[in-house]
Design a protein around this motif. Structure first.
Motif, PDB file in Angstrom:
ATOM      1  N   SER A  13     -50.019  -3.599  27.443  1.00 41.70           N
ATOM      2  CA  SER A  13     -48.912  -2.952  26.715  1.00 41.70           C
ATOM      3  C   SER A  13     -49.273  -1.523  26.319  1.00 41.70           C
ATOM      4  O   SER A  13     -48.427  -0.616  26.385  1.00 41.70           O
ATOM      5  CB  SER A  13     -48.532  -3.775  25.483  1.00 41.70           C
ATOM      6  N   ALA A  17     -47.395   1.852  27.694  1.00 38.73           N
ATOM      7  CA  ALA A  17     -46.837   2.826  26.748  1.00 38.73           C
ATOM      8  C   ALA A  17     -47.436   4.210  26.981  1.00 38.73           C
ATOM      9  O   ALA A  17     -46.732   5.229  26.922  1.00 38.73           O
ATOM     10  CB  ALA A  17     -47.090   2.363  25.320  1.00 38.73           C
ATOM     11  N   VAL A  32     -38.843   2.254  24.711  1.00 35.01           N
ATOM     12  CA  VAL A  32     -38.927   0.804  24.947  1.00 35.01           C
ATOM     13  C   VAL A  32     -40.375   0.352  25.080  1.00 35.01           C
ATOM     14  O   VAL A  32     -40.790  -0.650  24.475  1.00 35.01           O
ATOM     15  CB  VAL A  32     -38.118   0.424  26.206  1.00 35.01           C
ATOM     16  N   THR A  33     -41.164   1.087  25.885  1.00 32.00           N
ATOM     17  CA  THR A  33     -42.569   0.697  26.085  1.00 32.00           C
ATOM     18  C   THR A  33     -43.385   0.844  24.801  1.00 32.00           C
ATOM     19  O   THR A  33     -44.248   0.003  24.506  1.00 32.00           O
ATOM     20  CB  THR A  33     -43.218   1.528  27.198  1.00 32.00           C
ATOM     21  N   SER A  35     -42.161   0.530  21.789  1.00 36.31           N
ATOM     22  CA  SER A  35     -41.712  -0.565  20.923  1.00 36.31           C
ATOM     23  C   SER A  35     -42.399  -1.873  21.287  1.00 36.31           C
ATOM     24  O   SER A  35     -42.852  -2.625  20.411  1.00 36.31           O
ATOM     25  CB  SER A  35     -40.189  -0.732  21.028  1.00 36.31           C
ATOM     26  N   ILE A  36     -42.487  -2.159  22.583  1.00 35.00           N
ATOM     27  CA  ILE A  36     -43.170  -3.376  23.039  1.00 35.00           C
ATOM     28  C   ILE A  36     -44.634  -3.358  22.612  1.00 35.00           C
ATOM     29  O   ILE A  36     -45.171  -4.363  22.143  1.00 35.00           O
ATOM     30  CB  ILE A  36     -43.050  -3.514  24.572  1.00 35.00           C
ATOM     31  N   ALA A  37     -45.268  -2.196  22.768  1.00 33.03           N
ATOM     32  CA  ALA A  37     -46.686  -2.083  22.402  1.00 33.03           C
ATOM     33  C   ALA A  37     -46.888  -2.322  20.914  1.00 33.03           C
ATOM     34  O   ALA A  37     -47.844  -3.002  20.508  1.00 33.03           O
ATOM     35  CB  ALA A  37     -47.210  -0.700  22.786  1.00 33.03           C
ATOM     36  N   VAL A  39     -45.006  -4.146  18.899  1.00 33.23           N
ATOM     37  CA  VAL A  39     -44.802  -5.574  18.624  1.00 33.23           C
ATOM     38  C   VAL A  39     -46.048  -6.378  19.005  1.00 33.23           C
ATOM     39  O   VAL A  39     -46.485  -7.266  18.263  1.00 33.23           O
ATOM     40  CB  VAL A  39     -43.563  -6.094  19.380  1.00 33.23           C
ATOM     41  N   VAL A  40     -46.639  -6.072  20.175  1.00 34.74           N
ATOM     42  CA  VAL A  40     -47.859  -6.773  20.604  1.00 34.74           C
ATOM     43  C   VAL A  40     -49.018  -6.459  19.656  1.00 34.74           C
ATOM     44  O   VAL A  40     -49.781  -7.350  19.263  1.00 34.74           O
ATOM     45  CB  VAL A  40     -48.229  -6.367  22.050  1.00 34.74           C
ATOM     46  N   ILE A 246     -38.886  -3.032  14.369  1.00 33.10           N
ATOM     47  CA  ILE A 246     -40.120  -2.802  15.131  1.00 33.10           C
ATOM     48  C   ILE A 246     -41.295  -2.627  14.176  1.00 33.10           C
ATOM     49  O   ILE A 246     -42.374  -3.197  14.361  1.00 33.10           O
ATOM     50  CB  ILE A 246     -39.967  -1.560  16.021  1.00 33.10           C
TER      51      ILE A 246
END
Length: 347
Positions: A13, A17, A32-33, A35-37, A39-40, A246
Motif C-alpha cells: 500500500s 501510494a 485514493v491510493t 487513503s488506502i495506505a 487505512v492499512v 479516513i
C-alpha cells in the motif's frame, strides 16, 4: 492475519501510494491510493496500540490510541492550514469529533453488543466525559455567538484565549484522570488478551506507524481540493466525512477489536477520549499553530458544524451515562451519524 502477509500488505500500500504521488499526475488516483495506505497503516497502528494497552491498561492504552490515532487528523489539518483551507480544517475537526462519538463508538457498541448482551464500563468516567463534552460545546458556541458583535481583531484574540484555556483544561484532565484519581476511574475490563509484541517492540511499532501516517497524510492533502471540485462536493462534506473517516481509521480498528473482545471500556476510552482530545487539544493547537506560520485561523465554526457537534454530543451523553451498552444503542449512534452525513452532503 499472518505477520508476514500483514507487513507485505503495508509495504504494498505504501509503494502504491508513493508511485501515485511521485510518478503520476492523476490527483484522484493519488487521493485514493493515499487513503488506502492510511487505512492499512491504521490497522498497524491499532495492533500496536492494543499491544501497548496490554502492558499499560485500557486507560493509558486508550489515551495512546487517541493520541497516535489523532496524529493523522492533526497532520492532515496542519497541511490544510498551511494551504489556507480553513473551512475544510474546521469541517475535518467537526467530522473527527462526531465521527469518533457516533461512527467509531456506534460500530463498537453495535458489534460488541451483538456478541455480548450487555457490556459495562466505569460510569464515573462517563460522567466526567459528559462534563468535558459540555465544556467543548460551550467553547465552540461562544465565538460563533459573539462574532456578530466583535470586530475580526477581537474575534482572533478571543479565539487565542479560548484555545489556551482549553489546552490547559485538557492537560489538567490528564493529571486528574491518570495521576490524582486514576484509581477512581479504573477500568472494569479484565486484561486477558495476549500482547502482539513485547513492550519495547510495541512502542517502536506505535512510533513507526505514526511516522508513516504523517508521510502519507501529506500526500493525501494534495488530492483533496481536486476531489471536491471534480465531484462537486462541498468543503464541509469532504472535511467532515471523507477526510474524517479516513483519519479515524486507527480508532475504528482498535475500538471495534476491543469491543469484540468484551472490553467496551477500552472502546469508550478510545472513541470518547479521541473526540475530547480533538475538541480540547487538537483544534486549539491548530489555532495557535496557524499564528506561528502567519495564517491565523479563528475558532468560529459554522451553524451546521455546531449543530452536528451538539447533536452528536447529546446522543452520546445520553447513551453512555449509565456505564452500560447494548447493540440497540450502537444502532442509535449510527443512525444519527447517517442523518448528519446526509445533511452535510446536501449543504
Amino acid at each position: 492475519m499472518n505477520p508476514r502477509l500483514f507487513f507485505s500488505l503495508i509495504a504494498a500500500s505504501l509503494l502504491l501510494a508513493a508511485f501515485a504521488h511521485y510518478l503520476t499526475e492523476n490527483e484522484i488516483f493519488q487521493f485514493v491510493t493515499a487513503s488506502i495506505a492510511i487505512v492499512v497503516l491504521a490497522a498497524w497502528l491499532g495492533k500496536a496500540t492494543e499491544s501497548v494497552a496490554h502492558y499499560a491498561g485500557d486507560r493509558i492504552g486508550g489515551f495512546l490510541n487517541a493520541t497516535f490515532g489523532n496524529a493523522a487528523e492533526l497532520i492532515i489539518s496542519f497541511f490544510l492550514v498551511r494551504e489556507g483551507l480553513f473551512d475544510m480544517v474546521k469541517a475535518s475537526i467537526t467530522g473527527a469529533i462526531i465521527g469518533n462519538m457516533l461512527l467509531v463508538l456506534g460500530l463498537s457498541v453495535l458489534l460488541g453488543g451483538i456478541k455480548y448482551k450487555e457490556q459495562k464500563f466505569n460510569a464515573k468516567l462517563a460522567g466526567h466525559n459528559a462534563s468535558l463534552m459540555t465544556l467543548a460545546i460551550a467553547a465552540l458556541f461562544i465565538p460563533a455567538i459573539f462574532m456578530r458583535e466583535l470586530p475580526p481583531v477581537k474575534i482572533e484574540t478571543l479565539s487565542i484565549v479560548i484555545a489556551v484555556v482549553l489546552i490547559i483544561a485538557y492537560l489538567l484532565w490528564l493529571v486528574f484522570s491518570m495521576v490524582t484519581h486514576s484509581d477512581f476511574l479504573a477500568d472494569l475490563d479484565p486484561q486477558e488478551s495476549e500482547p502482539v509484541w513485547s513492550k519495547g517492540v510495541s512502542i517502536l511499532m506505535l512510533a513507526l506507524s505514526t511516522v508513516f501516517v504523517a508521510i502519507v497524510s501529506e500526500w493525501l492533502v494534495h488530492g483533496v481540493e481536486h476531489l471536491s471540485s471534480s465531484f462537486g462536493w462541498s468543503d464541509l462534506f469532504v472535511g467532515a466525512f471523507v477526510i474524517a473517516i479516513i483519519g479515524n481509521a486507527a480508532e475504528h480498528s482498535a475500538a471495534v477489536l476491543l469491543a469484540l473482545k468484551g472490553r467496551i471500556g477500552g472502546s469508550v476510552e478510545i472513541a470518547i477520549g479521541s473526540s475530547l482530545q480533538i475538541a480540547l487539544f487538537v483544534a486549539p493547537t491548530l489555532v495557535l499553530v496557524s499564528l506561528l506560520i502567519g495564517r491565523p485561523m479563528d475558532f468560529v465554526f459554522t451553524p451546521f458544524e455546531l449543530a452536528a457537534i451538539a447533536a452528536g454530543s447529546l446522543i452520546t451523553i445520553s447513551i453512555t451515562r449509565d456505564g452500560a451498552t447494548n447493540w440497540f444503542e450502537g444502532m442509535l449512534l449510527l443512525t444519527v451519524y447517517i442523518i448528519l452525513g446526509t445533511a452535510f452532503f446536501f449543504v
